[in-house]
Design a protein around this motif. Structure first.
Motif, PDB file in Angstrom:
ATOM      1  N   HIS A 103       0.885  -1.214   0.006  1.00 35.68           N
ATOM      2  CA  HIS A 103      -0.016   0.056  -0.015  1.00 35.68           C
ATOM      3  C   HIS A 103       0.890   1.224   0.063  1.00 35.68           C
ATOM      4  N   GLU A 104       1.872   1.498   0.756  1.00 39.38           N
ATOM      5  CA  GLU A 104       2.652   2.447   0.978  1.00 39.38           C
ATOM      6  C   GLU A 104       3.419   2.838  -0.120  1.00 39.38           C
ATOM      7  N   ALA A 105       3.991   1.483  -0.992  1.00 36.31           N
ATOM      8  CA  ALA A 105       4.898   1.714  -2.022  1.00 36.31           C
ATOM      9  C   ALA A 105       4.076   2.379  -3.247  1.00 36.31           C
ATOM     10  N   PHE A 106       2.614   1.756  -3.332  1.00 37.62           N
ATOM     11  CA  PHE A 106       1.676   2.228  -4.500  1.00 37.62           C
ATOM     12  C   PHE A 106       1.290   3.608  -4.061  1.00 37.62           C
ATOM     13  N   ARG A 107       1.008   3.952  -2.779  1.00 36.60           N
ATOM     14  CA  ARG A 107       0.552   5.430  -2.522  1.00 36.60           C
ATOM     15  C   ARG A 107       1.603   6.458  -3.160  1.00 36.60           C
ATOM     16  N   LYS A 108       2.859   6.266  -2.821  1.00 35.09           N
ATOM     17  CA  LYS A 108       3.997   7.017  -3.203  1.00 35.09           C
ATOM     18  C   LYS A 108       4.150   7.163  -4.705  1.00 35.09           C
ATOM     19  N   VAL A 109       4.160   5.833  -5.566  1.00 34.80           N
ATOM     20  CA  VAL A 109       4.348   6.119  -6.728  1.00 34.80           C
ATOM     21  C   VAL A 109       3.180   6.697  -7.591  1.00 34.80           C
ATOM     22  N   PHE A 110       1.844   6.653  -6.976  1.00 30.44           N
ATOM     23  CA  PHE A 110       0.670   7.055  -7.631  1.00 30.44           C
ATOM     24  C   PHE A 110       0.646   8.738  -7.357  1.00 30.44           C
ATOM     25  N   LYS A 111       1.049   9.071  -6.204  1.00 23.75           N
ATOM     26  CA  LYS A 111       1.512  10.547  -6.005  1.00 23.75           C
ATOM     27  C   LYS A 111       2.107  11.036  -7.264  1.00 23.75           C
ATOM     28  N   ASP A 112       3.096  10.420  -7.450  1.00 23.60           N
ATOM     29  CA  ASP A 112       4.060  10.934  -8.830  1.00 23.60           C
ATOM     30  C   ASP A 112       3.447  10.890 -10.157  1.00 23.60           C
ATOM     31  N   ALA A 113       3.065   9.726 -10.386  1.00 26.72           N
ATOM     32  CA  ALA A 113       2.467   9.187 -11.633  1.00 26.72           C
ATOM     33  C   ALA A 113       1.286   9.637 -11.908  1.00 26.72           C
ATOM     34  N   GLY A 114       0.260   9.617 -10.983  1.00 27.48           N
ATOM     35  CA  GLY A 114      -1.167   9.623 -11.365  1.00 27.48           C
ATOM     36  C   GLY A 114      -1.564   8.766 -12.273  1.00 27.48           C
ATOM     37  N   SER A 115      -2.589   9.064 -13.220  1.00 30.59           N
ATOM     38  CA  SER A 115      -3.201   8.085 -14.190  1.00 30.59           C
ATOM     39  C   SER A 115      -2.553   8.369 -15.622  1.00 30.59           C
ATOM     40  N   ASN A 116      -1.590   9.127 -15.861  1.00 31.34           N
ATOM     41  CA  ASN A 116      -1.104   9.504 -17.066  1.00 31.34           C
ATOM     42  C   ASN A 116       0.234   9.449 -17.359  1.00 31.34           C
ATOM     43  N   THR A 117       1.039   8.795 -16.459  1.00 32.43           N
ATOM     44  CA  THR A 117       2.251   8.414 -16.533  1.00 32.43           C
ATOM     45  C   THR A 117       2.876   7.033 -16.575  1.00 32.43           C
ATOM     46  N   THR A 166       4.020   1.033 -29.136  1.00 33.59           N
ATOM     47  CA  THR A 166       3.726   1.410 -30.644  1.00 33.59           C
ATOM     48  C   THR A 166       2.285   1.670 -31.087  1.00 33.59           C
ATOM     49  N   GLU A 167       1.675   1.692 -29.960  1.00 34.85           N
ATOM     50  CA  GLU A 167       0.146   1.740 -30.298  1.00 34.85           C
ATOM     51  C   GLU A 167      -0.349   2.867 -29.391  1.00 34.85           C
ATOM     52  N   LYS A 168      -1.129   3.995 -30.366  1.00 37.42           N
ATOM     53  CA  LYS A 168      -1.583   4.951 -29.733  1.00 37.42           C
ATOM     54  C   LYS A 168      -2.617   4.721 -28.990  1.00 37.42           C
ATOM     55  N   LEU A 169      -2.906   5.833 -27.860  1.00 36.86           N
ATOM     56  CA  LEU A 169      -4.025   5.665 -26.557  1.00 36.86           C
ATOM     57  C   LEU A 169      -4.595   6.979 -26.552  1.00 36.86           C
ATOM     58  N   ILE A 170      -5.653   7.098 -25.972  1.00 36.41           N
ATOM     59  CA  ILE A 170      -6.392   8.208 -25.619  1.00 36.41           C
ATOM     60  C   ILE A 170      -6.485   8.524 -24.094  1.00 36.41           C
ATOM     61  N   THR A 171      -5.843   9.544 -23.683  1.00 41.76           N
ATOM     62  CA  THR A 171      -5.991   9.795 -22.203  1.00 41.76           C
ATOM     63  C   THR A 171      -6.129  11.480 -21.684  1.00 41.76           C
ATOM     64  N   GLU A 172      -6.072  11.505 -20.609  1.00 47.57           N
ATOM     65  CA  GLU A 172      -6.115  13.297 -20.198  1.00 47.57           C
ATOM     66  C   GLU A 172      -4.814  13.678 -19.709  1.00 47.57           C
ATOM     67  N   ILE A 173      -4.485  14.890 -19.887  1.00 48.18           N
ATOM     68  CA  ILE A 173      -3.273  15.565 -19.483  1.00 48.18           C
ATOM     69  C   ILE A 173      -3.840  16.610 -18.740  1.00 48.18           C
ATOM     70  N   PRO A 174      -3.423  16.581 -17.297  1.00 49.91           N
ATOM     71  CA  PRO A 174      -4.098  17.659 -16.539  1.00 49.91           C
ATOM     72  C   PRO A 174      -3.278  19.113 -16.788  1.00 49.91           C
ATOM     73  N   PHE A 175      -4.094  20.265 -16.501  1.00 51.88           N
ATOM     74  CA  PHE A 175      -3.444  21.468 -16.518  1.00 51.88           C
ATOM     75  C   PHE A 175      -2.977  21.663 -14.873  1.00 51.88           C
ATOM     76  N   GLY A 179       4.956   6.885 -25.110  1.00 53.11           N
ATOM     77  CA  GLY A 179       6.283   7.444 -24.877  1.00 53.11           C
ATOM     78  C   GLY A 179       6.163   8.815 -25.119  1.00 53.11           C
ATOM     79  N   ASP A 180       5.098   9.460 -25.557  1.00 50.93           N
ATOM     80  CA  ASP A 180       5.060  11.080 -25.766  1.00 50.93           C
ATOM     81  C   ASP A 180       4.317  11.524 -24.615  1.00 50.93           C
ATOM     82  N   LEU A 181       3.676  10.738 -23.533  1.00 53.30           N
ATOM     83  CA  LEU A 181       2.973  11.385 -22.534  1.00 53.30           C
ATOM     84  C   LEU A 181       3.583  12.291 -21.816  1.00 53.30           C
ATOM     85  N   VAL A 182       3.032  13.281 -21.338  1.00 53.05           N
ATOM     86  CA  VAL A 182       3.594  14.407 -20.313  1.00 53.05           C
ATOM     87  C   VAL A 182       2.736  14.222 -19.064  1.00 53.05           C
ATOM     88  N   HIS A 183       3.550  14.509 -18.124  1.00 56.01           N
ATOM     89  CA  HIS A 183       2.870  14.460 -16.637  1.00 56.01           C
ATOM     90  C   HIS A 183       1.832  15.623 -16.591  1.00 56.01           C
TER      91      HIS A 183
END
Length: 232
Positions: free
Chosen positions: A65-79, A118-127, A157-161
């Motif tokens: 739980h603690e390891a994922f909490r730290k990772v999710f804080k940095d990565a969110g859902s678009n990294t 190599t496959e494109k995806l659709i996601t949201e990039i936060p402001f 590979g082109d995703l930005v945080h």
């Protein structure tokens, strides 16, 4: 980092935005024993999880739980996260879905989507908004945010945080920033209307107290004397 010059009828506004790609983030996992009830896993500060994706079999996992909490804080859902599964193999994944306890705010379950680079995806990039608007601070304006993220189509590979927008460049009432006013990071295909407004500053509206209608003085009724009956 870049600077964009936007022309208005009264002045030049300089909108500064920046974006960046996150360094590799790694998360380890363990094989999940299906015989163990999820409640028992959570008591051990573990999170039941699953990984799925195109062309791979679903894998049931357990996370610290603690390891994922730290990772999710940095990565969110678009990294992109390098998820290490039992056996040592790493998969490029995104956090697809999370379930949290509404009372204790702890993670109850996590879904990972394995992506193909190599496959494109659709996601949201936060402001990410920074700075303070002069129009708000000194002129009493109200900051109105119309968008807090933008939908894009891209290779993993082109995703930005995030894309950071400096609100201190909103100098006057009525200033605004639209999608067409910012530079989109290379590789991102915006799925929204480029004329969409991200943020603006509006004038504060004062609510006027309704004045009670003035009382109209009613004329006093004049006393009328009843006519005397004629004497017979």
């Amino acid at each position: 980092m870049f600077t964009l010059i936007f022309q208005t009828t009264s002045q030049l506004l300089f909108f500064t935005c920046r974006f960046g790609r996150m360094a590799n983030i790694t998360l380890s996992s363990e094989a999940r024993d299906i015989a163990v009830h999820p409640k028992d896993l959570r008591k051990q500060k573990k999170i039941p999880s699953i990984m799925y994706g195109h062309g791979i079999e679903n894998i049931s996992l357990t996370l610290d739980h603690e390891a994922f909490r730290k990772v999710f804080k940095d990565a969110g859902s678009n990294t992109i996260i390098d998820l290490e599964v039992p056996g040592g193999k790493k998969h490029k994944v995104l956090v697809q879905d999370i379930q949290k306890d509404p009372v204790y705010d702890t993670f109850q379950h996590v879904d990972f989507l394995a992506v193909q680079m190599t496959e494109k995806l659709i996601t949201e990039i936060p402001f990410e908004f920074t700075g303070e608007s002069n129009a708000v601070k000194n002129f009493g304006g109200i900051l109105v945010t119309n968008m807090d993220e933008v939908e894009v189509r891209c290779l993993p590979g082109d995703l930005v945080h995030s894309i950071i927008i400096d609100l201190s460049k909103l100098e006057n009432i009525g200033d605004s920033i639209h999608l067409e006013d910012i530079t989109i990071p290379k590789g991102l295909e915006v799925q929204s209307d480029m004329a969409s407004m991200i943020v603006t500053v509006q004038a504060a509206t004062e609510e006027k107290e309704e004045e009670a209608p003035a009382e109209v003085a009613m004329p006093e009724a004049s006393a009328q004397k009843a006519p005397e009956a004629a004497a017979e």
